[in-house]
Write a protein that holds these residues in place. Structure first.
Motif: not given
Length: 620
Positions: A382-383, A406-407, A412-416, A470-473
């Motif tokens: 789903l990258s 992360s890789s 991603l804008t939202v990570l829970r 790495a999840l800059e967004q």
């Protein structure tokens, strides 16, 4: 050339290149920049929240100059201040309003009618929870008022009547009768009667005592050609009633929300999918009687589906997703609290490119059977599309999952990840901890937190592994109760310029070092939760507060070492703060809190948010 002499159009163009948070900051420069910032944020998509206070009156006049179209009025009652606010809105904003929200207000019928008649262009009206309006049963009872309301509501397309305990067939008919072009209707949590027939064959559906499904069915038959969205969440709708509803001739629903309708059966969902195949949004969250058969019926019958909510279905297993490959347009999937779902079937589908849906939002929250292998496969597959991922309380996932995220999911804008207690510093840093060194490194960490941080960071660079950084967004990150995390990772990788919401509550090992690092690395933060982080001290806030100037909501409950010094630092630097939770902070007294409140500036009386997205606020 001085910037104050630049035309508004030029400033608007310049601001359009900035992130939302920066545009908000720029809007505080002066009036010209404020108006330019509003233009750059596509003002027509912003909902303004106006409380019923005297301070709102000047703000309403200011908003009128911008021809604001979407307004939410809060805390309305029968007071003089509320009447003044309604009068100001009617006079200055009414002619241009297209969306009006009165959710939970206690305004009088007279005030409501006055406001309604002043808004001839309304396309959306939210009366959810406005019980005082319907208590007497006389709303829109006068013929002259009805004729005026018909003219005002002739363009109304969306009506929200959720949670109205006094709504009856009579008041429902009066109100909907004034809106001939309704396309969206919500009766969520209303007391609809499905079994009892009060009319006994009569066609005069005007009971003033109850709201009946028979009358709703009559309404659906009359409006079948125009109605596209219906919300019956929290009602006791039965399978026979569902059969009657979906078979209404000419009814072609696009959206149907049935959250917590516990009487619905698999057969009812099968009928729904057969007779309403054009649905793009279906939410069956909390329909406890549903099982795999319902999910399979959805996959077979609703090929155009874009959003599917199946949360809290305790009978749902992976077998229910054998046909999910048919949902090629699916963008949002909610499987939260499905305790028997491991994601294995979804992994199989997503592993085949030609069958893979372009999911933008995926929730496995509280799915305890989810394993690292599934997360790894889904992250890879789903990258290109995934933007929102919720793995809260997936207690079996480990560092393997966070490193896969992360890789492979840099967009991603939202990570829970709340309550994922197996996550450690190694995972966030992007390093696989050597087994033979695990105990040794743990001892070093206890002696010197910097040992793990520096060595792990260097090792991750050598191995080219991705760290969380790495999840800059990222705009929202939830690490609450990931109790193995320490300063070693938090202070190193939580550096996201666009991050607006961060939860680090219940991390007992983090100290002022993490607080300061987060403040400096995430200066767009608007919501920060660090409750029950017992090692935080005043020193940390004295150093961090100057970097948290955009902060609006701060939760520090249970941080026992904090004192009035923290409050002073916050009141001095965080001038946009709207809420602060310092409950169970034993070092802070009521006198300290009262002094803190006295030092706060008068908060903006107008808050705003994108109708379909992020919260915004402007100081007028």
């Amino acid at each position: 050339m001085e910037t104050r002499r630049l035309p508004v159009e030029v400033i608007t163009y310049i601001l359009s290149f900035l992130p939302i948070a920066d545009r908000k900051e720029a809007s505080l420069v002066n009036h010209t920049w404020y108006f330019a910032a509003q233009d750059s944020l596509r003002q027509e998509n912003i909902l303004y929240n106006i409380p019923a206070t005297s301070a709102s009156l000047a703000a309403i006049e200011s908003l009128a100059r911008r021809r604001v179209r979407c307004v939410s009025l809060t805390s309305l009652d029968s007071s003089t201040v509320s009447r003044d606010v309604i009068q100001a809105v009617s006079c200055h904003l009414g002619p241009h309003l297209q969306s009006l929200c009165l959710r939970g207000s206690s305004l009088t019928e007279t005030a409501f009618v006055h406001l309604l008649l002043a808004c001839p262009r309304l396309s959306s009206l939210d009366l959810s929870g406005c019980n005082s309006l319907f208590m007497s049963g006389t709303l829109l009872s006068k013929p002259e008022t009805i004729s005026q309301a018909r003219r005002a509501l002739t363009n109304l397309q969306e009506l929200n009547l959720a949670g109205l305990r006094y709504l009856s067939d009579l008041s429902f008919n009066r109100l909907t009768g004034c809106a001939p072009h309704l396309a969206r209707l919500s009766l969520a949590r209303c007391h609809l009667t499905f079994e009892f027939d009060p009319y006994r064959g009569s066609s005069n559906y005007n009971s003033s005592a109850l709201l009946s499904f028979r009358n709703l069915l009559r309404f659906l038959k009359e409006r079948a050609s125009s109605l596209r969205a219906l919300d019956l969440s929290g009602t006791s709708i039965t399978s026979p009633a569902m059969r009657s509803l979906v078979q209404v001739e000419g009814l072609r629903l696009r959206e149907l929300v049935l959250q917590n309708c516990s009487d619905l059966s698999n057969e009812a969902i099968g009928l729904l999918c057969t007779h309403q195949p054009h649905l793009t949004v279906l939410d069956l969250t909390g329909c406890s009687e549903l099982s795999d058969r319902a999910a399979l019926a959805v996959s077979a019958g609703l090929r155009a589906l874009q959003s599917l909510g199946l949360g809290k279905l305790q009978r749902l297993t992976d077998g229910g997703f054998l046909g999910i490959a048919e949902l090629r347009s699916l963008q949002r999937l909610d499987l939260s609290e499905c305790s028997l779902v491991s994601g294995s079937e979804l992994v199989k589908v997503c592993s085949t490119p030609e069958l893979r849906p372009s999911l933008a939002s995926l929730s496995f929250a509280f799915c305890s059977l989810l394993r690292d292998s599934s997360v790894l496969s889904l992250a890879r597959s789903l990258s290109p599309s995934l933007r929102v991922l919720d793995l809260s309380s997936c207690v079996s996932i480990t560092n393997v999952s966070i490193q896969a995220i992360s890789s492979h999911l840099p967009r991603l804008t939202v990570l829970r990840l709340a309550w994922c207690k197996e996550l450690t510093d190694w995972g966030l840093l992007g390093v696989e901890e050597p087994r033979e060194e695990r105990n040794h490194r743990r001892e070093n960490l206890e002696q010197d937190p910097k040992v793990l941080s520096d060595s792990a960071w260097n090792e991750s660079q050598k191995q080219h592994r991705a760290s969380l950084q790495a999840l800059e967004q990222l705009q929202e990150l939830d690490l609450m109760a990931c109790s193995k995390l320490t300063d070693s990772s938090i202070a190193k990788v939580i550096r996201f310029p666009a991050l607006r919401r961060l939860a680090l509550s219940l991390l007992p090992e983090i100290t002022d070092a993490s607080l300061v690092a987060v403040a400096r690395g995430c200066q767009s933060l608007e919501q920060l939760s660090m409750s029950h982080c017992g090692k935080l001290t005043d020193k940390g806030f004295l150093e961090a507060a100057s970097s948290l100037r955009r902060l609006q909501h701060l939760v520090l409950s249970g941080c026992s070492q904090l004192t009035r010094q923290t409050l002073m630092a916050i009141s001095r630097e965080c001038r946009q703060l709207k809420s602060l939770d310092v409950s169970m902070c034993h070092g802070i007294s009521m006198a300290d809190i009262e002094l803190f409140q006295a030092q706060l500036p008068l908060q903006t009386c107008v808050q705003s948010r994108f109708v379909g997205g992020a919260d915004l606020s402007f100081t007028l």
